[in-house]
Design a protein around this motif. Structure first.
Motif, PDB file in Angstrom:
ATOM      1  N   ALA A  62      41.683  32.532  36.560  1.00 14.45           N
ATOM      2  CA  ALA A  62      42.609  33.430  37.553  1.00 14.45           C
ATOM      3  C   ALA A  62      43.971  33.975  36.918  1.00 14.45           C
ATOM      4  CB  ALA A  62      42.649  32.700  38.825  1.00 14.45           C
ATOM      5  N   ASN A  63      43.985  33.948  35.771  1.00 18.53           N
ATOM      6  CA  ASN A  63      45.252  34.355  34.863  1.00 18.53           C
ATOM      7  C   ASN A  63      45.668  35.876  35.126  1.00 18.53           C
ATOM      8  OD1 ASN A  63      44.081  35.966  32.941  1.00 18.53           O
ATOM      9  ND2 ASN A  63      43.740  34.059  31.737  1.00 18.53           N
ATOM     10  N   THR A  64      46.866  36.123  34.411  1.00 14.74           N
ATOM     11  CA  THR A  64      47.346  37.614  34.718  1.00 14.74           C
ATOM     12  C   THR A  64      47.115  38.545  33.518  1.00 14.74           C
ATOM     13  OG1 THR A  64      49.624  36.799  34.218  1.00 14.74           O
ATOM     14  CG2 THR A  64      48.989  36.929  36.256  1.00 14.74           C
ATOM     15  N   SER A  65      46.346  37.963  32.376  1.00 13.56           N
ATOM     16  CA  SER A  65      46.100  38.724  31.374  1.00 13.56           C
ATOM     17  C   SER A  65      44.875  39.533  31.529  1.00 13.56           C
ATOM     18  CB  SER A  65      45.774  37.892  30.246  1.00 13.56           C
ATOM     19  OG  SER A  65      46.960  37.056  29.990  1.00 13.56           O
ATOM     20  N   SER A 107      43.010  40.615  47.148  1.00 12.49           N
ATOM     21  CA  SER A 107      43.917  41.462  46.563  1.00 12.49           C
ATOM     22  C   SER A 107      43.319  42.489  45.764  1.00 12.49           C
ATOM     23  CB  SER A 107      44.537  40.621  45.508  1.00 12.49           C
ATOM     24  OG  SER A 107      43.678  39.964  44.622  1.00 12.49           O
ATOM     25  N   SER A 108      41.698  42.151  45.515  1.00  9.11           N
ATOM     26  CA  SER A 108      40.983  43.257  44.754  1.00  9.11           C
ATOM     27  C   SER A 108      40.706  44.350  45.889  1.00  9.11           C
ATOM     28  CB  SER A 108      39.824  42.575  44.199  1.00  9.11           C
ATOM     29  OG  SER A 108      40.305  41.685  43.194  1.00  9.11           O
ATOM     30  N   ASN A 123      44.568  43.408  35.885  1.00  8.53           N
ATOM     31  CA  ASN A 123      45.629  43.176  35.153  1.00  8.53           C
ATOM     32  C   ASN A 123      45.524  44.271  33.848  1.00  8.53           C
ATOM     33  OD1 ASN A 123      46.479  40.879  36.611  1.00  8.53           O
ATOM     34  ND2 ASN A 123      44.433  40.004  35.758  1.00  8.53           N
ATOM     35  N   LYS A 141      43.849  46.448  46.582  1.00  8.62           N
ATOM     36  CA  LYS A 141      43.949  47.508  45.075  1.00  8.62           C
ATOM     37  C   LYS A 141      43.201  48.446  45.108  1.00  8.62           C
ATOM     38  CE  LYS A 141      46.734  43.942  42.517  1.00  8.62           C
ATOM     39  NZ  LYS A 141      46.584  43.240  41.251  1.00  8.62           N
ATOM     40  N   ASP A 197      39.809  46.167  36.672  1.00  8.82           N
ATOM     41  CA  ASP A 197      40.624  44.852  36.029  1.00  8.82           C
ATOM     42  C   ASP A 197      42.065  44.889  36.711  1.00  8.82           C
ATOM     43  OD1 ASP A 197      42.063  42.664  35.092  1.00  8.82           O
ATOM     44  OD2 ASP A 197      41.184  43.219  32.851  1.00  8.82           O
TER      45      ASP A 197
END
Length: 705
Positions: free
Chosen positions: A48-51, A401-402, A526, A405, A524
């Motif tokens: 669950a990173n932001t990359s 959040s997905s 990110n 968005k 994605d």
């Protein structure tokens, strides 16, 4: 009597990113083992990173073949190195990005199933049902011991048929037992009233994917027909039925006569030609010689006043076949299809024999999928226990959040679509008002349903796979029969959250995006916005585009089949779609087999409009500013690369042929090359010039939506 998956007989138009229908690789997908993009995406989800999941900004630059000129073959420019390095696994008919994402979802579903199975639970609980259904599927020792015995009562009943009455009854119960019949009955939604279900009568009867498999005289199809007869004989013999070879010849001859009656593919998807409402009382007048009341009542349908006949000029010839063909041939036909359609829940010997033809000969697979993958697909299906699994899936793997968005993206695409409509040079103002109203009325369902189906009526026994499958089938068939007496449920989803796909339903004027497709590389959070607009943006635009394709455009903002066009505007629209159809009909997908531009028209319109609208939405998102150059690539270049890599797929020739004859989607290569060559912005982005193989003169490019 009624097909248990409603979407099979209503105007659902799916994107088809993952498995190509239930026939493809047993509705499973290709293993992501060894694929960097698949591994990276999985790791991203876990941490669950932001990359971005892929590369530094969302596109796999190593997948490109920069030796290929974009204007000559954009699909291979974007994907060629990846295509060269990856083989289709032996148990697959295809391999690509959509399949890798699907495999990821399957692994997650498997973990949920195993966890629920380990918990056990009291009889009747979701834990007990999911765990025991999967366990019964995996218990091959019991299946092998039983052999074909679970089917014996059905085979005995068929063997005892002595007249047309008995044959009619067997046709009526076909959906309950997994049989086949030449006259089908499928649940749909009334095109004139989205609040009502209807029943559609049409032509069925064939085993092979399309009429061309029976009627085209060439080496490829001649070989398939011989293999089909050998397969039928083998399946009959495995079930203890004598004279398999002679009966296979008779069945093949019978199905060929049915194939001669089948409409061409383009006509079968025409919503005007297939909408012929009549009364049940008038059926006997227009189509005599068949006991319609017995046929319907055997399937549990009573008190129905109106019905739709999808292929009216085929019904009387089909009825004539019931009397002109030997009763023993019909009984052999029923027996074979019963065995083949139920093979997966019988012994491995029978199951493997069925696979050798359908998986091997028809789709080119070299071996069966791992049993656990087929089991996960079965248990997790819409017409399985998918509703129970879907609830857990979204809680674990779909962040809110997905969804938020995606809602923003949908509205951005809606805005862009509206601007495109406003500036269409070929459409008049009156039609634009109607088109705008339809666009505004689009309902977007994202991630998962708000209401889940109650599966409490399904009984599951750990020691009885065949019985489990039958009870599940009966549950959904009974559910569908009951629908005919109540209003439509506009909250229902026709795909599960764990499905990697999307669809548009014209009757409800809705676009639907299950949770599992809302992941890299399609979506994605990110990644570079250009990539998201090129991938998921084009998917959103594609589904919106189905509301305005050659068939979806026949329904209005409320989902009612109504002509809201002026004659001049419709003529202008059809002149443009004809050019697009001619373009696609020129593409030779495998040697000697071309794309059917008329059959694939709706999907091609959706693809073209999807890219055009997504591109405009991307430009609007920049608020007048210039997109940055990243790794030497402009924003426009990254947009088109995102689109092309979303369709990165390899398919065996056998499976491609099957899809050309039965799937309204064009092959992936042409969903890229055949689309971008009509988009002006692509020419500018990659400096495509006259003389390049994909070049089309500006005045000859197709611009519809």
């Amino acid at each position: 009597m009624i097909r248990s998956v409603l979407k099979s007989s209503v105007a659902v138009t799916a994107l088809l990113l993952a498995a190509c229908g239930s026939s493809d690789d047993n509705a499973s997908n290709d293993n992501a083992s060894g694929d960097a993009a698949g591994k990276a995406a999985t790791e991203m989800q876990a941490s669950a990173n932001t990359s971005p999941a892929i590369g530094d900004w969302g596109v796999d630059l190593t997948a490109r073949d920069e030796a290929v000129t974009p204007g000559n073959d954009f699909f291979n420019y974007a994907n060629g190195t990846w295509m060269a390095k990856h083989d289709i696994p032996s148990d697959r008919s295809s391999y690509g990005v959509g399949l890798i994402v699907h495999e990821r979802a399957q692994e997650r579903v498997k973990a949920i199933i195993e966890e629920l199975g380990a918990k056990g639970g009291e009889k009747g609980t979701p834990e007990q049902k999911v765990g025991d259904y999967y366990a019964s599927w995996m218990d091959t020792a019991t299946l092998n011991e039983l052999g074909a015995a679970p089917l014996q009562a059905d085979l005995d009943r068929i063997a005892a048929i002595s007249d047309l009455t008995g044959l009619t009854e067997e046709f009526g119960r076909a959906n309950y037992v997994g049989g086949n019949r030449v006259i089908t009955a499928g649940l749909g939604i009334d095109p004139r009233d989205p609040n009502k279900y209807n029943l559609n009568i049409g032509l069925g009867g064939m085993g092979l994917p399309d009429r061309d498999y029976y009627l085209e005289d060439n080496e490829r199809f001649n070989t398939i027909r011989k293999a089909y007869k050998d397969h039928i004989a083998e399946m009959l013999t495995l079930a203890g039925i004598e004279d398999g070879t002679a009966k296979a010849e008779a069945i093949m001859a019978l199905e060929t006569k049915v194939a001669e009656l089948q409409w061409i593919r383009a006509d079968r998807r025409d919503r005007d030609k297939t909408f012929n409402p009549t009364t049940v009382a008038k059926l006997s007048e227009d189509y005599p010689g068949f006991d319609w009341g017995l046929y319907l009542n055997t399937g549990g349908i009573e008190g129905l006043e109106e019905i739709n006949v999808s292929h009216p000029d085929t019904i009387n010839p089909l009825i004539a076949l019931l009397s002109s063909e030997e009763l023993d041939t019909w009984k052999a036909y029923l027996s074979y299809h019963l065995i083949s359609n139920n093979a997966a829940v019988l012994s491995e010997e029978i199951d493997d024999a069925n696979f050798r033809f359908w998986g091997g000969i028809i789709r080119g697979q070299e071996q069966q999928l791992d049993r656990w993958k087929r089991g996960v697909s079965r248990v997790g299906a819409k017409t399985g226990l998918g509703e129970a699994l879907g609830q857990i899936y979204v809680k674990r793997h779909f962040p809110e959040s997905s969804k938020a968005k995606m809602e923003v993206l949908v509205e951005n695409l809606r805005k862009a679509y509206g601007e495109r409509i406003d500036t269409l040079p070929w459409m008049g103002d009156d039609t634009k008002v109607e088109a705008r109203a339809k666009l505004a009325a689009f309902r977007a369902k994202i991630g998962y349903p708000d209401n889940w189906m109650d599966l409490g009526g399904i009984e599951i026994d750990r020691a009885d796979l065949f019985g489990n499958a039958r009870r599940i089938t009966k549950f959904f068939e009974d559910f569908d029969v009951a629908r005919l007496k109540r209003a439509t449920d506009k909250e229902e989803w026709f795909m599960m959250p764990q499905t990697v796909n999307a669809y548009y339903l014209s009757n409800f004027n809705e676009i639907v995006f299950p949770a599992a497709i809302l992941e890299a590389p399609f979506f994605d959070p990110n990644a570079d916005p250009a990539v998201n607009y090129g991938a998921i943006g084009a998917i959103i635009g594609h589904e919106m585009g189905h509301g305005f394709d050659d068939q979806g455009s026949k329904s209005d903002a409320q989902g009612i089949k109504r002509n809201w066009w002026t004659d001049a505007d419709r003529e202008a629209f059809e002149s443009r779609t004809k050019v697009l159809g001619d373009q696609f009909s020129s593409y030779e997908a495998v040697p000697g087999a071309f794309v059917d531009g008329s059959f694939t028209m709706g999907e091609n319109i959706g693809d073209l409009g999807g890219v055009e609208v997504a591109y405009l939405a991307y430009k609007l998102s920049l608020n007048g500013e210039e997109a940055p150059v990243v790794d030497g690539l402009t924003g426009d270049q990254r947009f088109f690369l995102g689109y092309a890599q979303a369709w990165r797929t390899k398919v065996r020739d056998e499976a491609t042929l099957e899809r050309l004859k039965s799937d309204p989607h064009s092959p992936a290569k042409y969903r890229v090359n055949g689309i971008v060559r009509n988009v002006d912005a692509w020419y500018d982005a990659f400096d495509v010039k006259e003389g390049d193989e994909l070049y089309i003169a500006p005045e000859d490019r197709v611009n519809i939506w």
